[in-house]
Motif scaffolding. Structure first.
Motif, PDB file in Angstrom:
ATOM      1  N   SER A   1       0.850  -1.202   0.000  1.00 56.24           N
ATOM      2  CA  SER A   1       0.000   0.000   0.000  1.00 56.24           C
ATOM      3  C   SER A   1       0.879   1.242   0.000  1.00 56.24           C
ATOM      4  O   SER A   1       2.063   1.182   0.375  1.00 56.24           O
ATOM      5  CB  SER A   1      -0.909   0.025   1.240  1.00 56.24           C
ATOM      6  N   GLY A   2       0.280   2.344  -0.392  1.00 54.75           N
ATOM      7  CA  GLY A   2       1.002   3.612  -0.380  1.00 54.75           C
ATOM      8  C   GLY A   2       1.459   3.973   1.026  1.00 54.75           C
ATOM      9  O   GLY A   2       2.533   4.533   1.229  1.00 54.75           O
ATOM     10  N   THR A   3       0.615   3.638   2.001  1.00 56.51           N
ATOM     11  CA  THR A   3       0.973   3.908   3.399  1.00 56.51           C
ATOM     12  C   THR A   3       2.266   3.194   3.768  1.00 56.51           C
ATOM     13  O   THR A   3       3.171   3.782   4.383  1.00 56.51           O
ATOM     14  CB  THR A   3      -0.169   3.434   4.332  1.00 56.51           C
TER      15      THR A   3
ATOM     16  N   VAL B   1       2.691   8.458  -5.044  1.00 55.76           N
ATOM     17  CA  VAL B   1       1.657   7.418  -4.964  1.00 55.76           C
ATOM     18  C   VAL B   1       0.474   7.784  -5.881  1.00 55.76           C
ATOM     19  O   VAL B   1      -0.055   6.934  -6.592  1.00 55.76           O
ATOM     20  CB  VAL B   1       1.191   7.211  -3.505  1.00 55.76           C
ATOM     21  N   MET B   2       0.098   9.048  -5.883  1.00 56.83           N
ATOM     22  CA  MET B   2      -1.040   9.447  -6.706  1.00 56.83           C
ATOM     23  C   MET B   2      -0.619   9.847  -8.128  1.00 56.83           C
ATOM     24  O   MET B   2      -1.260   9.487  -9.112  1.00 56.83           O
ATOM     25  CB  MET B   2      -1.773  10.620  -6.041  1.00 56.83           C
TER      26      MET B   2
HETATM   27  N1  PMP Z   1       0.474   9.042  -0.620  1.00 46.51           N
HETATM   28  C1  PMP Z   1      -0.379   9.671  -1.440  1.00 46.51           C
HETATM   29  C2  PMP Z   1       0.099  10.861  -2.203  1.00 46.51           C
HETATM   30  C3  PMP Z   1      -1.684   9.222  -1.592  1.00 46.51           C
HETATM   31  O1  PMP Z   1      -2.516   9.853  -2.411  1.00 46.51           O
HETATM   32  C4  PMP Z   1      -2.098   8.088  -0.852  1.00 46.51           C
HETATM   33  C5  PMP Z   1      -3.513   7.537  -0.954  1.00 46.51           C
HETATM   34  N2  PMP Z   1      -4.477   8.377  -1.400  1.00 46.51           N
HETATM   35  C6  PMP Z   1      -1.181   7.461  -0.020  1.00 46.51           C
HETATM   36  C7  PMP Z   1       0.094   7.953   0.070  1.00 46.51           C
HETATM   37  C8  PMP Z   1      -1.554   6.251   0.781  1.00 46.51           C
HETATM   38  O2  PMP Z   1      -1.780   5.165  -0.058  1.00 46.51           O
HETATM   39  P1  PMP Z   1      -2.680   3.925   0.429  1.00 46.51           P
HETATM   40  O3  PMP Z   1      -4.079   4.437   0.538  1.00 46.51           O
HETATM   41  O4  PMP Z   1      -2.489   2.909  -0.656  1.00 46.51           O
HETATM   42  O5  PMP Z   1      -2.128   3.477   1.730  1.00 46.51           O
END
Ligand code: PMP
Length: 443
Positions: free
Chosen positions: A118-120, A243-244
């Protein structure tokens, strides 16, 4: 026309019994706009179909990943093939290598990436690596930028945190938040002042490459370049969160636009590239795959070669990497100008409809990502974004939904287009706009 939402309502009621707020990610609950979230039963091309049988043109695209539209035939074939060979091995597999190579090939400064789910996880791991590499603990982020729900990064964040008007999250210990400094976006003076005083304590500045989580607020000319210069001068790292924007703003993400490799944008990185990048969304093609990466010497500090620990049971999952790889391979040079043209068509039509009703608004861009802010002045910071008329957006959103168009259910988000938006979908959008603009004006 009033769409039936009976089946969505039944599911939402049941969901609220077994899941907090009835949703597994807060913005989905429609709190920013009110009403019943639509439970989607299936999606194909540019369309979402809900459990009541209503069909909507999709301008959320799963918050970014579905850049090709839903169930794209190439991606579906790759996923089906991969799934037929097994779901998860817990060993290395070939698709992981191919996906990492594809990402490294696209974004010039990258030498290595580590895949996560995940981005997180990507931003959390990048932060740990930056702290491990510098031996420092303070991290700088910008108000309105969202980097996932990492403890240290949940201060004055965008996305759902903005939608719910939360300054920070409960449950984040003061010790974690105390190592985070939040500055106003696009405010170079604030960055310079902070570094003058605490420069030696700062491990990293993390920024969305071009913020999309307070709505689309691109960096002012020279801003990112100055971040690079200032961080370098103080031995801090610069983390660009793509991520986006990654593989959405161009085939090399925002970086491709900034460097002019794929179309000029003021800013650029004449003083050097960011040290670390984070990716997610598009690179997973709708499956849980994300990544962080940078120079090989920095990435070598990660386990198993280095002392910074980072791991994941499902990291590099064979089905997710197959989806990501097939998606990136279909993100050809031909796709991006087409996305931009589609986005312009939609934004122009929306802007014309709002102007016809005298509704104050501003359209802002990052590649084909755009937002319509319901205020008539440019938005350069989170404070500017918060000054928009969110109730006008709520009325606009619901009228669009009635007209068969699903926008993001929050005024603080980008509108995402896909390569699957066709003439029929654009006609539905155009037809829905006049009533939506009237609703927005009727406040
Ligand atoms: N960074 C950015 C710039 C994001 O837009 C997001 C999710 N919208 C995240 C991190 C986190 O990603 P995730 O929801 O997959 O954990």
């Amino acid at each position: 026309m009033t769409l039936s939402t009976t089946a969505s309502q039944v599911l939402f009621d049941r969901a609220r019994e077994v899941t907090p707020g009835g949703v597994n990610s807060p913005v989905r609950a429609f709190r920013g706009v009110g009403g019943v979230p639509r439970f989607i039963d299936s999606a194909r091309g540019p369309w979402l179909t809900d459990v009541d049988g209503n069909r909507y043109v999709d301008l959320i695209c799963s918050w970014g990943p579905m850049i090709l539209g839903h169930a794209h035939p190439d991606v579906l074939a790759s996923v089906t093939d991969a799934a037929a060979k097994g779901f998860s091995f817990g060993t290395p597999s070939e698709n992981e290598v191919a996906l990492a190579a594809e990402i490294v090939e696209r974004v010039e400064p990258l030498e290595q990436v580590r895949l996560v789910s995940s981005g997180t996880e990507a931003t959390m791991s990048a932060l740990r690596l930056a702290r491990g590499a510098t031996g420092r603990s303070v991290v700088v982020k910008f108000a309105g930028c969202y980097h996932g729900h990492v403890d240290a990064l949940l201060a004055q964040a965008g996305s759902g945190v903005a939608t719910f008007a939360l300054p920070d999250s409960a449950g984040v210990p003061a010790s974690a938040a105390g190592e985070t400094v939040v500055l106003p976006y696009n405010d170079l003076g604030a960055v310079e002042e902070l570094f003058a005083v605490r420069g030696e304590e700062i491990a990293a500045v993390i920024t969305e490459a071009s913020p999309g989580n307070m709505g689309v607020v691109p960096p002012a000319p020279g801003f990112t370049e100055a971040l690079r210069r200032i961080t370098s001068a103080h031995g801090a790292l610069l983390i660009s969160d793509e991520v986006m924007t990654g593989f959405r703003c161009s085939r090399s993400g925002w970086y491709g636009l900034e460097t002019g490799a794929e179309g000029a944008h003021p800013g650029g990185y004449p003083s050097g590239a960011p040290d670390l990048f984070t990716f997610g969304k598009v690179m997973g093609g709708g499956f849980p795959a994300a990544a962080f990466g940078g120079r090989a010497d920095l990435m070598a500090r990660l386990a198993p070669d280095g002392p910074v620990y980072q791991a994941g049971t499902l990291s590099g999952n064979p089905v997710a990497t197959a989806a990501g790889l097939a998606t990136l391979r279909a993100c050809t040079d031909e796709l991006y100008p087409r996305l931009l043209e589609t986005a312009r068509t939609i934004a122009d039509a929306a802007s014309d409809a709002l102007s016809a009703e005298g509704v104050a608004h501003t359209v802002q861009w990052a590649g084909s990502m755009f937002s319509i802010f319901f205020r008539d002045e440019p938005v350069r910071s989170f404070a500017d974004a918060q000054a928009q008329d969110t109730s006008a957006y709520g009325r606009f959103f619901h009228a669009m939904l009635e007209g068969g168009v699903h926008l993001p259910p929050s005024a603080f988000e980008a509108w995402f287009v896909s390569g699957a938006l066709d003439a029929e979908a654009l006609d539905v959008i155009r037809a829905a706009l006049p009533a939506a603009a009237q609703a927005a004006a009727a406040g």
